[in-house]
Design a protein around this motif. Structure first.
Motif, PDB file in Angstrom:
ATOM      1  N   LYS A 124      21.389   3.496  10.433  1.00 61.51           N
ATOM      2  CA  LYS A 124      21.087   4.775  10.349  1.00 61.51           C
ATOM      3  C   LYS A 124      22.240   5.701  10.432  1.00 61.51           C
ATOM      4  CE  LYS A 124      17.656   3.998  13.051  1.00 61.51           C
ATOM      5  NZ  LYS A 124      16.401   4.210  13.775  1.00 61.51           N
TER       6      LYS A 124
ATOM      7  N   VAL B 210      19.597  -3.005   9.752  1.00 60.89           N
ATOM      8  CA  VAL B 210      19.261  -1.576   9.464  1.00 60.89           C
ATOM      9  C   VAL B 210      20.553  -0.908  10.032  1.00 60.89           C
ATOM     10  CG1 VAL B 210      17.864   0.359   9.596  1.00 60.89           C
ATOM     11  CG2 VAL B 210      16.704  -1.904   9.470  1.00 60.89           C
TER      12      VAL B 210
ATOM     13  N   ARG C  88      20.991   3.312  16.177  1.00 61.93           N
ATOM     14  CA  ARG C  88      21.646   3.743  14.853  1.00 61.93           C
ATOM     15  C   ARG C  88      21.818   2.535  13.980  1.00 61.93           C
ATOM     16  NH1 ARG C  88      21.166   8.809  13.150  1.00 61.93           N
ATOM     17  NH2 ARG C  88      21.412  10.327  14.922  1.00 61.93           N
TER      18      ARG C  88
ATOM     19  N   ASP D 152      20.221  11.174  10.901  1.00 64.48           N
ATOM     20  CA  ASP D 152      18.595  11.117  10.853  1.00 64.48           C
ATOM     21  C   ASP D 152      17.856  11.104   9.528  1.00 64.48           C
ATOM     22  OD1 ASP D 152      18.926  11.267  13.540  1.00 64.48           O
ATOM     23  OD2 ASP D 152      18.696  13.405  13.829  1.00 64.48           O
TER      24      ASP D 152
ATOM     25  N   GLY E 295      11.801   3.289   8.214  1.00 62.16           N
ATOM     26  CA  GLY E 295      13.098   3.497   8.378  1.00 62.16           C
ATOM     27  C   GLY E 295      13.717   2.382   9.463  1.00 62.16           C
ATOM     28  N   ASP E 296      12.778   1.959  10.292  1.00 60.40           N
ATOM     29  CA  ASP E 296      13.304   1.094  11.326  1.00 60.40           C
ATOM     30  C   ASP E 296      13.696  -0.389  11.196  1.00 60.40           C
ATOM     31  OD1 ASP E 296      13.852   3.392  12.934  1.00 60.40           O
ATOM     32  OD2 ASP E 296      11.880   3.196  13.776  1.00 60.40           O
TER      33      ASP E 296
ATOM     34  N   SER F  72      18.237   5.476   6.228  1.00 58.98           N
ATOM     35  CA  SER F  72      18.637   4.235   6.802  1.00 58.98           C
ATOM     36  C   SER F  72      19.048   3.171   5.333  1.00 58.98           C
ATOM     37  CB  SER F  72      17.357   3.664   7.266  1.00 58.98           C
ATOM     38  OG  SER F  72      16.276   3.504   6.427  1.00 58.98           O
TER      39      SER F  72
END
Length: 723
Positions: free
Chosen positions: A484, A482, A442, A487, A66-67, A490
């Motif tokens: 986000k 990315v 984010r 939580d 996700g990062d 992404s």
């Protein structure tokens, strides 16, 4: 042989001899007795982690999926243990964007990711190229099989084998965890393939030193008639960790023998239809054919924390590889009778490869903006020694295959007894990147550049004399974002490139630019997608476009030579697609790995406009996978498993007049955990291709059309006990 390879041999032998005694001397005390229900529940819980969303993202290091603005996931050692695969290709059958095919004539797996080839030469190990056995990989040594979809020239550097445009695979060797491990496994695969494996891990002393030794031995006939396979593999991993430093040493030995391999099938010129598929277990190979592979390989890695926000890292690896084999092929000339021409060749080969990488990673936080800088470089040395002995052709048949004597020699090249170098590769690069984080990370923006040099020196087969040199460089940038918004969610996008050696204009009577070396081919990729993680359940979707240049000759009449042609980079293959992948445990006791992909691979700017807009050979128009596990609540310790693999139609020739129909395969299985003397015993039973379906699984070949037949119904049984 280099000093590095000699050292790796010595370390491997000494570790195998000394470490079992050390492990025994330092073994952890036996755990307290537990009731049978607790043993079963614990064992079943340890079987749950099959897919890890994240992995080693090249020079960016270990990251959560996700990062990063790329599509990545990893298949765990738990999945490998439970599914009982014998090759890397059988692990990658779980991925809805990957399919497996063979190399030319020998026991050699290659992979198709997003419609482009990934050769065995370009499978990474612990982040380095050229170290993994290049033909077949035994999966028992690896803790994770990481798949990164898409171009990776910035992240990993140019792949030395000239593939990897659509994605990469990186193998992470097993290491000792926090808990002691002693496991023994016995297994059987139809129709007579038996073996076993062991896996021992300990942390010693105060826990700063770890060791893990594992290996496997198996051999016998597989489900294809008279096809014999034998594998011997052993690996040793050592690690030492302090407050600031970490050192990892991984050493391995692999020996694989295959006799009477069922080869891929070619089609002769003029064949206007696809031959019917032979009986599922029929072998149209020759008994004189064999492949013998031996590899000694390993890596040394070190990390040192200069501070809480800065780390130096370096890694080095080497492989000494030996290949020997008589390879056969079959080319069908009559699809009704199955009449075909057979071919045979003897090709000895050795490889001496070394790779190194070093860098600095710095994290800064100022003014509400975070930065993660990466600086470093890499270098790859490779020497390939090769010779060939091609044999005269012979008559054979796809359906009623006669066994013939080993044919006489047609022509040979090189020193068959002691092959001399025919190619040396040198790939060097320097890289820099920055990942900037905004709004408490984010929003993450990654930008970087890698400067790469590819030098290839070739020598004549006949004499070993210098023949030609390719020496070109290129810069490969990356930009990725990315976002986000909440939580677990992404959204990402990237623009990145693949890089492979450019072509050199061949010699020819009518070619007016013979010997012209073209810069490395850049394949530009654009990708957007999203990832969702709900703790127990993960989902990702991505849309991509990748363009690969291609070379051919075009008519260029000149005075005195109206047939003159110029060789150059004029064509292109463009692949567009969408991928969807899901995995996790949506409800207690029910686990899934599933997904699908659509791939539109088109030929563009073709020679003379012929085949313009046609589909590329061997690229299925869609793929779909679903793997399900269910822990039966009414029968503790029991898990049922099932898998379906669906592959869409594939074109067999560039004219698109021949195609393979889509196919579907079903696999079923079960596991049962039972306590034995306070130790969990896991029994497994799997059946691949339950319906014994006969089908052509792939038309993708290294040298044109190569029809690969799917495996017949195969039974797999294993039993593992943890002490």
């Amino acid at each position: 042989m280099s000093i590095a390879h000699t050292c790796f041999r010595a370390l491997l032998v000494s570790s195998a001899a000394l470490m079992p005694a050390a492990v025994h001397a330092q073994a952890a005390p036996a755990p307290a007795a537990a009731d049978s229900g607790e043993i079963v529940v614990t064992a079943q819980r340890e079987n749950r982690t099959q897919v890890i969303r994240g992995g080693q993202i090249g020079i960016l290091g270990d990251k959560d999926a996700g990062d990063v603005p790329f599509s990545v996931k990893s298949y765990s050692e738990t999945l490998i243990l439970n599914q009982q695969p014998q090759t890397l290709g059988q692990v990658l059958e779980n991925d809805p964007s990957v399919r497996t095919t063979y190399g030319f004539g020998n026991a050699s797996e290659q992979f198709v990711i997003r419609g482009f080839a990934l050769f065995g030469d370009d499978i990474g190990m612990n982040g380095l190229y050229g170290l993994t056995p290049r033909q077949l990989v035994a999966p028992e040594l690896y803790q994770q099989v990481q798949v990164l979809n898409g171009a990776t020239a910035f992240l990993n550097g140019a792949a030395p084998g000239g593939s990897g445009i659509g994605g990469s695979v990186n193998l992470i060797t097993k290491q000792a965890g926090d808990q002691p491990l002693t496991r023994a496994t016995a297994n059987y695969t139809s129709t007579g393939h038996v073996g076993g494996s062991f896996d021992v891990a300990r942390r010693l002393g105060d826990g700063s030193f770890g060791v893990r030794i594992n290996g496997a031995l198996r051999g016998g006939d597989v489900a294809i008639d008279d096809e014999y396979r034998r594998s011997v593999v052993i690996g040793a991993s050592f690690d030492w960790r302090s407050d600031k430093a970490r050192v990892f040493v991984d050493l391995a030995y692999q020996r694989v023998k295959v006799r009477n391999l069922r080869p891929t099938v070619g089609l002769a010129a003029g064949v206007t239809a696809i031959p019917r598929v032979p009986k599922s277990d029929h072998n149209y190979g020759q008994t004189f054919a064999y492949t013998d592979l031996r590899d000694i390989f390993g890596t040394v890695r070190a990390e040192y924390d200069l501070s809480d926000s800065a780390m130096l890292y370096a890694s080095f690896g080497a492989r000494d590889g030996y290949e020997d084999g008589v390879y056969d092929g079959i080319t069908v000339t009559d699809i009704v009778t199955g009449a075909a021409n057979g071919s045979a060749s003897y090709i000895p080969r050795t490889d001496n490869n070394e790779a190194a990488q070093a860098g600095l990673r710095v994290k800064l936080d100022a003014g509400g903006i975070t930065n993660e800088f990466n600086f470093g470089g890499s270098y790859i040395w490779q020497v390939n020694r090769n010779a060939f002995d091609f044999r005269t052709g012979f008559a054979t048949n796809l359906y009623d295959t006669p066994q013939v004597a080993y044919p006489g020699r047609s022509f040979a090249g090189g020193n068959l007894d002691n092959p001399f170098p025919i190619q040396r590769n040198r790939l060097a690069s320097a890289f820099a990147s920055d990942t900037m984080g905004f709004l408490d990370d984010r929003i993450l923006v990654t930008a970087g550049l890698r400067l790469q040099t590819i030098r290839v020196t070739r020598y004549a087969y006949a004499t070993g004399a210098f023949e030609s040199r390719y020496d070109e460089d290129a810069a490969t940038p990356v930009i990725g974002v990315v976002v986000k918004p909440t939580d677990g969610l992404s959204i990402f996008a990237n623009r990145i490139e693949a890089l492979v050696q450019g072509d050199t204009a061949p010699n020819g009577a009518n070619i007016i630019n013979p010997g012209e070396a073209f810069p490395p081919f850049k394949s530009k990729q654009y990708e957007v997608g999203g990832k969702l993680s709900l703790g127990r359940f993960n989902m990702s979707v991505a849309a991509f476009q990748t363009e690969r240049p291609s070379a051919y000759s075009v008519s260029t009449p000149i005075p005195g030579n109206p047939d003159a042609v110029t060789f150059g980079i004029f064509g292109e293959q463009r692949n567009r697609g969408i991928e969807l992948s899901v995995d996790g445990e949506p409800v207690e006791g029910l686990r899934i790995i599933a997904g699908g992909s659509i791939n539109d691979a088109k030929l563009r700017r073709t020679a003379g406009g012929l085949n313009e807009g046609n589909d590329a050979i061997g690229v299925p128009d869609y793929l779909a996978n679903a793997n399900v596990e269910w822990d039966l609540p009414f029968l503790p310790g029991t898990t049922l498993t099932g898998r379906v693999v669906r592959t869409g139609k594939q074109m067999v020739n560039p004219e698109n007049t021949l195609e393979l129909p889509g196919w579907t395969r079903f696999d079923l299985g079960a596991r049962y955990v039972v306590p034995v003397a306070e130790n969990p015993l896991t029994l497994r039973f799997n059946v691949d291709n339950v319906a014994d379906k006969r089908y052509w699984s792939s038309a993708f070949g290294s040298f044109g059309t190569a029809l690969l037949q799917g495996m017949p119904r195969t039974y797999k049984i294993s039993a593992s006990v943890d002490f």
